[in-house]
Design an enzyme around this catalytic site. Structure first.
Site: not given
Ligand code: F6R
Length: 600
Positions: A99-100, A477, A481, A484, A500
């Site tokens: 991983n990484g 938020e 939600k 995603e 604007h």
């Protein structure tokens, strides 16, 4: 993001590895694989797609007492069977999961692997090929492993099998999370205790730049200089039932429903024996010494930080800046003379936030981590930790962690205020109790939320969330939600900003979800609703009891005005959930996303 498991012991490892990988599914992945080692050699099974596909591909006749497994979230190379881990060296002697991100992989390739034919597009394959090369040049395996690790730049959690040593799994870690779990006559490796809770609750933390020699009977931790490190295990305080869906169709729905319970648990955990809210004295002292607080976070946790700023500034009278971690790390603002850093992270493993933590610790500043995961990297490396006590959050879309973050931030702000001699005009324990009751009402309003999702979002291609003051932050938020998990293009805007530019996007029928929970901006946001409605939008107003008008679609149960985000977000979570269901989306595992973003 990618997950690692490993087992060495007396049982057949296949099922333990596959079950472990299933528990890591929530982190997000696009392919998976296992390698098991027995007297015949190392058998690798890997597939693009779900663990269920991998399960079908595994030859059940192969029995093996040692093995490693991996879920991959593509960084280098497309999601494919070839790029899936485990990767083998060309001699087939070594097999490795990682991983990484290895930042210098092409340099290593040019320097050490000229003429070596690589099978995949991954940075990972370089590691296993380099280890094999060093061994073929005469180094002992441990030495070759150590030498390779010392060359790697970037982040890694690694588990390695050697076909010629069936008694050992070699493990190493730098920046990416990895734990070793202890059992009787077996030991395990896991990115996350949850993966191996089925076999043990005893874990040893690993620090960066450590390697571990794991056998059935022993676990030997060493630094890259070869010095042995002693470290006591800890008990992972997770209940296996916390990570089951039970009768729920999705983790996300279960986690939304858990919010009232989490709220009550947080109140209890932060009360002393007299029922008074309490925070560690050292933390309060750090606030006292600070002239400015910097909140660093990503995604939903960043949105919680925006609300947290309001809590801390309004209650404790300390200026606060909130920064997206990925920006802060290379674009540090001019800091005040005595900064105090707060890292908000559900997982405690987000690489972007961790990079900032490393920077600010190097500068000698104090840091507090607010996290759901005890013993996580951000918790270990900060000076102080406040836990969320929300229980494991498995669904990729964060819900109960967000409201838990808000509750802990409110408690932190209130106790800090008190310690600075500021008297609040409300009792936070009582008000959070009212919030928990309000959350229950909202969780019971699922049919209504499903109806709203059907009415406004079944066919739309976009949706806007508007609000003023703290409602704007909750709108951000809500939009995260929705986008995603339903893939509807959703954006949150400050009501006053619409004119604007953004109002140009409003068309006939565009859904606009407006929050109206704040008395001082109620008229303003309602004016914005009129503006978008006049241009054809389909507004859905969610208001606070006491501020409602006839045009409102849903009225929230009354809570203290400072705490409205804790309840107003719940309809947005539920609406997003049902919108995703109506669109047949994979609610718990949305495309391209990972639960724990462990690469920068
Ligand atoms: C969204 C979501 C992400 C995370 C972000 C930070 O639902 O879950 O935006 O909030 O990746 O993760 P943590 O809080 O673990 O640092």
């Amino acid at each position: 993001m990618c997950g690692i498991v490993g087992y060495i012991g007396q049982q057949d490892s296949k099922e333990i590895l596959l079950k472990g990988l299933e528990k890591l599914e929530y982190r997000g992945y696009d392919s998976a694989g296992i390698a098991v080692m027995n007297n015949e050699g190392i058998h690798v099974f890997k597939e693009k797609g779900r663990i269920a596909t991998l399960r079908d591909a595994v030859n059940q006749d192969v029995a093996a007492n040692a093995g490693i497994g991996h879920t991959r979230w593509a960084t280098h190379g497309v999601p494919s069977k070839v790029n899936a881990h485990p990767h083998q060296s060309n001699s087939s002697r070594f097999t490795l999961v990682h991983n990484g991100v290895i930042e210098n992989y092409s340099i290593l390739k040019n320097e050490f692997l000229q003429g070596v034919e690589l099978k995949s597009d991954t940075d990972t394959e370089i590691i296993v090929q380099v280890i094999d090369k060093f061994v073929s040049e005469g180094l002992e395996v441990e030495e070759a492993f150590r030498k390779t690790l010392a060359l790697l730049k970037g982040s890694y959690a690694i588990a390695l099998l050697d076909e010629l040593n069936k008694e050992t799994i070699y493990v190493a870690k730098n920046k990416s999370p990895l734990l070793v779990g202890l059992g009787e006559n077996f030991n395990v490796v896991a990115s996350d205790a949850m993966a191996m809770l089925q076999v043990t609750d005893q874990y040893v933390e690993l620090m960066d730049k450590e390697m571990v020699i794991v056998t059935e009977e022993s676990v030997t931790i060493k630094t890259l200089d070869g010095n042995v490190v002693e470290r006591a295990p800890y008990t992972a305080e997770l209940d296996a039932s916390d990570i089951e869906k039970g009768t729920y169709p999705h983790y996300m729905l279960k986690e939304i429903d858990e919010q009232p319970l989490v709220m009550r648990k947080i109140i209890q955990k932060y009360q002393d024996e007299n029922g008074k809210l309490t925070i560690d004295q050292d933390i309060l002292q750090s606030f006292d010494e600070a002239d400015r607080v910097y909140i660093i976070a990503a995604g939903t946790s960043y949105h919680a930080g925006l609300v947290g700023k309001q809590f801390i500034e309004k209650m404790a009278n300390i200026p606060v800046e909130v920064h997206v971690a990925s920006e802060f790390s290379y674009n540090m603002p001019l800091l005040s003379a005595k900064p105090l850093f707060i890292f908000i992270s559900q997982s405690g493993e987000t690489a972007d936030s961790r990079a900032v933590l490393v920077q600010v610790k190097e500068l000698g500043y104090k840091a507090l981590t607010i996290t759901n995961v005890q013993g996580s990297t951000l918790s270990r490396e900060a000076d102080f930790t406040l836990l969320l006590h929300a229980g494991p959050e498995i669904a990729v879309a964060s819900t109960k962690a967000y409201t838990a973050q808000l509750a802990v931030l409110a408690i932190l702000a209130a106790v800090t205020a008190e310690s600075r001699g500021i008297e609040l005009d409300f009792d936070l324990v009582k008000e959070l109790g009212i919030v928990a009751n309000g959350m229950e009402v909202l969780c019971d309003a699922k049919e209504e939320m499903e109806e709203i999702a059907r009415e406004y979002l079944s066919t739309t291609r976009n949706c806007f969330f508007i609000g003023r003051a703290v409602d704007f932050y909750v709108g951000l938020e809500g939009s995260l939600k929705l986008k995603e998990i339903s893939y509807i293009q959703a954006e949150g805007f400050a009501g006053g900003e619409l004119k604007h530019g953004t109002i140009a996007l409003i068309e006939n029928g565009t859904p606009v979800i407006a929050l109206a929970t704040q008395e001082h901006v109620n008229l303003g946001i309602r004016g914005n609703v009129k503006e978008v409605a006049a241009r054809g939008a389909n507004p859905c107003i969610i208001s606070m009891k006491g501020l409602e008008t006839e045009e409102d679609r849903y009225v929230l149960p009354l809570v203290h005005e400072a705490l409205t985000p804790l309840v107003s977000v719940i309809p947005l979570q539920l609406i997003s959930y049902y919108a995703a269901l109506h669109r047949d989306c994979d609610v718990d595992k949305p495309r391209n996303l990972a639960k724990s973003v462990t690469v920068e």
